[in-house]
Design a protein around this motif. Structure first.
Motif, short mmCIF file in Angstrom:
data_model
loop_
_atom_site.label_atom_id
_atom_site.label_comp_id
_atom_site.label_asym_id
_atom_site.label_seq_id
_atom_site.Cartn_x
_atom_site.Cartn_y
_atom_site.Cartn_z
N PRO A 1 12.20 14.67 -2.70
CA PRO A 1 11.42 15.49 -3.65
C PRO A 1 10.70 14.65 -4.72
N ASP A 2 11.09 13.36 -4.86
CA ASP A 2 10.35 12.47 -5.76
C ASP A 2 9.00 12.07 -5.18
N THR A 3 8.90 12.06 -3.85
CA THR A 3 7.71 11.46 -3.22
C THR A 3 6.91 12.46 -2.36
N CYS A 4 7.35 13.72 -2.37
CA CYS A 4 6.65 14.76 -1.60
C CYS A 4 6.39 15.95 -2.52
N ARG A 5 5.40 16.76 -2.16
CA ARG A 5 5.30 18.10 -2.77
C ARG A 5 5.77 19.11 -1.75
N PHE A 6 6.76 19.92 -2.17
CA PHE A 6 7.33 20.97 -1.33
C PHE A 6 7.13 22.31 -2.04
N ALA B 1 -3.60 19.22 -4.06
CA ALA B 1 -2.75 19.33 -5.25
C ALA B 1 -2.94 18.04 -6.04
N GLY B 2 -2.38 18.03 -7.25
CA GLY B 2 -2.31 16.81 -8.05
C GLY B 2 -3.65 16.10 -8.20
N SER B 3 -3.62 14.78 -7.99
CA SER B 3 -4.80 13.97 -8.30
C SER B 3 -5.98 14.31 -7.39
N LEU B 4 -5.73 14.78 -6.16
CA LEU B 4 -6.85 15.15 -5.28
C LEU B 4 -7.59 16.37 -5.83
N PHE C 1 9.44 18.32 -12.93
CA PHE C 1 9.68 17.35 -14.00
C PHE C 1 8.36 16.94 -14.65
N ARG C 2 7.37 16.57 -13.82
CA ARG C 2 6.08 16.12 -14.36
C ARG C 2 5.47 17.15 -15.31
N ARG C 3 5.58 18.44 -14.92
CA ARG C 3 4.87 19.51 -15.63
C ARG C 3 5.79 20.35 -16.51
N ILE D 1 3.15 19.95 1.32
CA ILE D 1 1.81 19.89 0.73
C ILE D 1 1.21 18.50 0.86
N ASP D 2 1.95 17.51 0.36
CA ASP D 2 1.50 16.11 0.44
C ASP D 2 2.71 15.21 0.26
N PHE D 3 2.56 13.94 0.58
CA PHE D 3 3.68 13.00 0.39
C PHE D 3 3.16 11.57 0.44
N LYS D 4 4.04 10.65 0.01
CA LYS D 4 3.72 9.22 -0.06
C LYS D 4 4.64 8.44 0.88
N LEU D 5 4.07 7.53 1.64
CA LEU D 5 4.87 6.68 2.53
C LEU D 5 4.64 5.21 2.20
N LEU E 1 0.85 -1.19 0.00
CA LEU E 1 0.00 0.00 0.00
C LEU E 1 0.88 1.24 0.00
N GLU E 2 0.49 2.24 -0.76
CA GLU E 2 1.11 3.56 -0.64
C GLU E 2 0.17 4.38 0.22
N VAL E 3 0.72 4.98 1.27
CA VAL E 3 -0.09 5.87 2.10
C VAL E 3 0.19 7.29 1.63
N ILE E 4 -0.84 7.98 1.16
CA ILE E 4 -0.69 9.38 0.73
C ILE E 4 -1.24 10.26 1.85
N VAL E 5 -0.43 11.22 2.26
CA VAL E 5 -0.82 12.15 3.32
C VAL E 5 -0.95 13.53 2.69
N ARG E 6 -2.08 14.20 2.93
CA ARG E 6 -2.31 15.50 2.26
C ARG E 6 -2.73 16.58 3.25
N ASN E 7 -2.00 17.68 3.22
CA ASN E 7 -2.35 18.86 4.01
C ASN E 7 -3.05 19.91 3.15
N GLY F 1 -1.80 0.68 -12.29
CA GLY F 1 -1.68 2.13 -12.09
C GLY F 1 -1.94 2.55 -10.66
N ASP F 2 -1.55 1.71 -9.68
CA ASP F 2 -1.68 2.05 -8.25
C ASP F 2 -3.07 2.58 -7.88
N PRO F 3 -4.13 1.77 -8.05
CA PRO F 3 -5.48 2.29 -7.79
C PRO F 3 -5.72 2.61 -6.32
N1 UDP Z 1 3.32 9.96 -4.92
C1 UDP Z 1 4.43 9.13 -5.00
N2 UDP Z 1 4.34 7.96 -5.70
C2 UDP Z 1 3.21 7.59 -6.34
C3 UDP Z 1 2.08 8.44 -6.27
C4 UDP Z 1 2.18 9.61 -5.56
O1 UDP Z 1 5.47 9.43 -4.42
O2 UDP Z 1 3.18 6.50 -6.96
C5 UDP Z 1 3.40 11.22 -4.16
C6 UDP Z 1 3.46 12.45 -5.06
O3 UDP Z 1 4.80 12.84 -5.28
C7 UDP Z 1 2.73 13.49 -4.23
C8 UDP Z 1 1.72 12.69 -3.42
O4 UDP Z 1 2.20 11.36 -3.41
O5 UDP Z 1 3.63 14.10 -3.33
C9 UDP Z 1 0.32 12.73 -3.97
O6 UDP Z 1 0.34 12.41 -5.34
P1 UDP Z 1 -0.98 12.50 -6.25
O7 UDP Z 1 -1.96 11.49 -5.78
O8 UDP Z 1 -1.45 13.91 -6.31
O9 UDP Z 1 -0.53 11.96 -7.62
P2 UDP Z 1 0.21 12.59 -8.85
O10 UDP Z 1 -0.18 14.02 -8.96
O11 UDP Z 1 1.64 12.35 -8.52
O12 UDP Z 1 -0.30 11.74 -9.98
#
Ligand code: UDP
Ligand code: ADP
Length: 235
Positions: A196-201, A98-101, A215-217, A174-178, A89-95, A128-130
């Motif tokens: 910085p790969d797994t967090c938004r700063f 941003a992004g997909s939320l 990088f993404r954008r 902003i948010d991050f993945k654990l 499981l990826e745990v996404i923490v959001r304050n 795709g990590d549902p």
């Molecule tokens: N994230 C990650 N790995 C993943 C998916 C998300 O490290 O496979 C991190 C991403 O960098 C961001 C947060 O989790 O800090 C929330 O990501 P979001 O769901 O908004 O997805 P994204 O915009 O990356 O598609």
């Protein structure tokens, strides 16, 4: 400690066996991917920055009483960690939204959430990590009720520690993945990376993005943003 066979090559790291069955070496790469591997590139120096930044933050968390897999840094790009069985499981923490939320709920990026949001995604590249909820998690056997409760509690504590820590260096977390894993004795520890790969700063003053969204954008100065985070954390 020496690297033995390559056990796994992921998108951002390689994982090696060592002479000690309970320890692994992770080697951070400069390779960058986004959108489930659709976009590929290289961020020069990223491997070394993510290695150092992750280890520094794992140290901060250990000092705050959070158990982690970190053992010690071996070189610019390599670290020794305790081997765990990764909970898939990826745990996404959001304050802040941003992004997909932001997309999913129609919230403008930058909207502060009324309270911290936790999301769980099933770690499965082919799918795709549902996102999954606790019913899926128990029905699929990804984690027990006790493990999920413990992961949620640790994730919120980690958020408290890191949010305060980043505030001191004028960065909004902003948010991050654990990711969490189980040691041989069944105890749960924080694993993988925090970088910085797994967090938004976002810079607290200017709002400038200092993470993988550059990088993404295609925002430019990707290397500069990673270096800036390393500099603010490690001098
Ligand atoms: N994230 C990650 N790995 C993943 C998916 C998300 O490290 O496979 C991190 C991403 O960098 C961001 C947060 O989790 O800090 C929330 O990501 P979001 O769901 O908004 O997805 P994204 O915009 O990356 O598609
Ligand atoms: P991905 O698998 O998403 O492409 P990486 O390139 O970062 O990701 O690969 C690192 C892999 O190592 C991930 O699958 C991660 O879950 C796993 N991992 C991280 N820490 C540990 C650990 N302490 N023990 C075992 N596996 C780990």
């Amino acid at each position: 400690m020496e690297k033995r066979e390559l056990l796994y090559e992921g998108k951002a790291k390689k994982v090696y066996r060592t002479d000690d069955d309970s320890l692994l070496i992770v080697s951070y790469k400069d390779d960058a991917t986004a959108f489930n591997g659709e976009k590929k590139g290289t961020i020069l120096g990223k491997g070394a920055i993510n290695n150092r930044v992750t280890n520094h933050l794992m140290g901060v968390l250990e000092a705050a009483g959070i158990p982690t897999h970190f053992v010690r840094e071996l070189s610019d790009t390599d670290s020794l960690v305790k081997k765990v069985d990764i909970i898939p499981l990826e745990v996404i923490v959001r304050n802040i939204a941003a992004g997909s939320l932001s997309k999913r709920l129609g919230l403008p990026e930058g909207t502060r959430m009324g309270s911290t949001v936790l999301e769980f995604c099933y770690k499965n590249d082919a799918l795709g990590d549902p996102m999954v909820n606790e019913y899926h998690i128990f029905a699929m056997g990804f984690a027990t009720r006790g493990e999920l409760a413990h992961m949620a509690d640790l994730s919120l504590r980690i958020n408290g520690v890191l949010t305060a820590y980043f505030k001191e260096i004028n960065v909004e977390l902003i948010d991050f993945k654990l990711e969490f894993g189980k040691l041989a004795d069944g105890s749960l520890v924080l694993a993988d990376e925090i970088s910085p790969d797994t967090c938004r700063f976002w810079d607290s003053t200017t709002g400038e993005k200092l993470d993988k969204d550059r990088f993404r954008r295609d925002l430019g100065n990707v290397e500069g943003a990673y270096l800036e985070i390393q500099k603010r954390l490690l001098g």
